[in-house]
Design an enzyme around this catalytic site. Structure first.
Site, mmCIF file in Angstrom:
data_model
loop_
_atom_site.group_PDB
_atom_site.id
_atom_site.type_symbol
_atom_site.label_atom_id
_atom_site.label_comp_id
_atom_site.label_asym_id
_atom_site.label_seq_id
_atom_site.Cartn_x
_atom_site.Cartn_y
_atom_site.Cartn_z
ATOM 1 N N LYS A 245 1.862 4.615 -1.180
ATOM 2 C CA LYS A 245 1.197 5.725 -1.855
ATOM 3 C C LYS A 245 1.543 6.994 -1.072
ATOM 4 O O LYS A 245 2.043 6.917 0.056
ATOM 5 C CB LYS A 245 -0.315 5.497 -1.892
ATOM 6 C CG LYS A 245 -0.959 5.293 -0.517
ATOM 7 C CD LYS A 245 -2.437 4.990 -0.654
ATOM 8 C CE LYS A 245 -3.076 4.747 0.717
ATOM 9 N NZ LYS A 245 -4.525 4.446 0.607
ATOM 10 N N THR B 296 -4.800 0.623 -3.183
ATOM 11 C CA THR B 296 -5.433 1.788 -3.797
ATOM 12 C C THR B 296 -5.312 1.678 -5.312
ATOM 13 O O THR B 296 -4.192 1.585 -5.823
ATOM 14 C CB THR B 296 -4.763 3.082 -3.310
ATOM 15 O OG1 THR B 296 -4.810 3.110 -1.873
ATOM 16 C CG2 THR B 296 -5.466 4.308 -3.867
ATOM 17 N N ASP C 161 1.524 2.700 7.979
ATOM 18 C CA ASP C 161 0.331 1.904 7.635
ATOM 19 C C ASP C 161 0.695 0.551 7.028
ATOM 20 O O ASP C 161 0.797 0.390 5.817
ATOM 21 C CB ASP C 161 -0.583 2.667 6.685
ATOM 22 C CG ASP C 161 -1.972 2.031 6.626
ATOM 23 O OD1 ASP C 161 -2.132 0.909 7.163
ATOM 24 O OD2 ASP C 161 -2.887 2.639 6.043
ATOM 25 N N ASP D 184 0.835 -1.204 0.000
ATOM 26 C CA ASP D 184 0.000 0.000 0.000
ATOM 27 C C ASP D 184 0.871 1.255 0.000
ATOM 28 O O ASP D 184 0.573 2.225 0.703
ATOM 29 C CB ASP D 184 -0.941 0.002 1.210
ATOM 30 C CG ASP D 184 -2.148 0.923 1.014
ATOM 31 O OD1 ASP D 184 -2.426 1.291 -0.147
ATOM 32 O OD2 ASP D 184 -2.797 1.280 2.006
ATOM 33 N N ASN E 15 0.877 7.424 2.657
ATOM 34 C CA ASN E 15 1.621 6.575 3.589
ATOM 35 C C ASN E 15 3.116 6.881 3.604
ATOM 36 O O ASN E 15 3.903 6.106 4.134
ATOM 37 C CB ASN E 15 1.394 5.096 3.254
ATOM 38 C CG ASN E 15 -0.026 4.665 3.568
ATOM 39 O OD1 ASN E 15 -0.694 5.273 4.400
ATOM 40 N ND2 ASN E 15 -0.500 3.621 2.914
#
Length: 456
Positions: free
Chosen positions: A141, A180, A161, A139, A144
């Site tokens: 992105k 995402t 995260d 994840d 984060n």
């Protein structure tokens, strides 16, 4: 099974302001009473029933905790303590107060590639540490990628995260659809085996946005975004990359590769000339004999991207509002509100089905050359999906019929299970989601009706 401290967290920590919230978690600033040091307390709502979609399962919480316990790196958030009560698991984490990296850079008037690579090098160092332990973040992105403290000369990057992070074990095939959409790798979109390579794709997307303020695969809809990713449909538009070096573009090209085996690894990315040569001469060639000047990237589009991405984020209504919502549903859940929620859910489900249908079309062309009978079965599935969509539009409240149609599709998927296992698992997962969602909505409507009667 991981064991957590079965004590009231507020006996040891004073809770402060809310820092943010996610789907089933809320983060508060806190201060440890014994040391007077500040931390961040992440309250994760536990799932009460295995059949429920509200809250996080024990298995998922333990996986996140086990990963956080294993990592210790300057560019990764650290875990300090863990508590548990009847409703929540509370992670006491390092306080990261500098905000998002992209927000920090967007405040600048311009940015050199050297400045960009200094931050990117820290991201790569953190990911290199994770990959050395066979941990995939899954994840990565901008939201984060945080700064420990932005009010220092050289801010430190912190990766946060680890809710969907996984340990990649050799010999154990792992598949999932998560993350995402804007940043996920093609192998996630196509429900193929996943590994550390998925993080490298995300780094490529992040670098592209960092240098241009544009997102390489983002479409008008989720389906369009996923289609662009699967086709690796992107380019270096001169409007956005006129001041970008060829080395930077080469770095991105080597990451945005569909075949994970051909994608640049974290070790290779750290050795790439654009990253390795920190003190480069980042200049623009001039033919008029003037002294070369440093390339500077304007941050106007990056500002626009950060504003747009923040404004388009879904409302964080899933922790504090979770408790509020459950009480409201018991007391005053009106039928009209339930219907509105049903419409939103159906719209989201329709987008997911359309995205899956696009993937099925691509898969069908592959299987057609190998087995004509499989192609016929796939055409039948598409027809049934279209019939299901038509029935959904004609009967908004006939949820029982939709459930029967879903069960019919499920049975057909099982018949194909031995021939194309990966496709069957994916479709079965989606149909199971529909069943549980419809059942949950029926229960909420029933409970809502009872609550309304009791008030009046």
């Amino acid at each position: 099974m991981s064991t957590f401290r079965q004590e009231d967290v507020e006996l040891h920590y004073d809770m402060g302001e809310e820092l943010g919230s996610g789907q089933f978690a809320i983060v508060r600033k806190c201060r440890e009473k014994k040391t007077n040091l500040e931390y961040a307390a992440k309250f994760i709502k536990k799932r009460r029933l295995s059949s429920s979609r509200r809250g996080v399962s024990r298995e998922e919480i333990e996986r996140e905790v086990d990963i956080l316990r294993e990592i210790q790196h300057p560019n990764i958030i650290t875990l300090h303590d863990i508590f548990e009560n009847k409703t929540d698991v509370v992670l006491i984490l390092e306080l990261v107060s500098g905000g998002e990296l992209f927000d920090f850079l967007a405040e600048k008037e311009s940015l050199t590639e050297e400045e960009a690579t200094q931050f990117l090098k820290q991201i790569l160092d953190g990911v290199h540490y994770l990959h050395s332990k066979r941990i995939a973040h899954f994840d990565l992105k901008p939201e984060n990628i945080m700064l420990l403290d932005k009010n220092v000369p050289n801010p430190r990057i912190k990766l946060i995260d680890f809710g969907i992070a996984h340990k990649i074990e050799a010999g154990n095939e792992f598949k999932n659809i998560f993350g995402t959409p804007e940043f996920v790798a093609p192998e996630i979109v196509n429900y193929e085996p996943l590994g550390l390579e998925a993080d490298m794709w995300s780094i490529g997307v992040i670098t592209y946005i960092l240098l241009s303020g544009a997102s390489p695969f983002l479409g008008e809809t989720k389906q369009e975004t996923l289609t662009n990713i699967s086709a690796v449909n992107y380019d270096f538009d001169e409007e956005y990359f006129s001041n970008t070096s060829e080395l930077a573009k080469d770095f991105i090209r080597r990451l945005l590769v569909k075949d994970p085996k051909k994608r640049m690894t974290i070790a290779q990315s750290l050795e790439h000339p654009w990253i390795k040569v920190i003190k480069r001469r980042n200049v623009r060639n001039e033919d008029n004999g003037k002294k070369p000047e440093r390339r500077r990237l304007k941050t106007t589009r990056l500002k626009e991207y950060t504003i747009k991405s923040h404004s388009s984020m879904p409302p964080n209504n899933t922790y504090i509002n979770f408790e509020r919502f459950s009480k409201v549903m018991e007391e005053v859940a009106a039928a009209e509100e339930s219907l509105r929620e049903l419409e939103k859910t159906k719209k989201s489900f329709r987008e997911d089905v359309e995205a899956l249908l696009s993937i099925y079309n691509e898969k069908e062309s592959w299987y057609k050359e190998e087995n004509e009978s499989i192609s016929q079965d796939l055409r039948q599935i598409r027809q049934e999906l279209q019939k299901t969509e038509t029935l959904k539009k004609q009967a908004q409240e006939e949820t029982r019929s939709m459930l029967q149609a879903a069960n019919g599709l499920k049975r057909r998927y099982r018949k194909l299970e031995n021939r194309y296992e990966a496709l069957a698992k994916q479709v079965a997962s989606e149909m199971k989601f529909v069943q549980e969602l419809v059942w949950s909505l029926e229960q909420e409507k029933l409970q809502g009706g009872e609550g309304d009667c009791s008030i009046r």
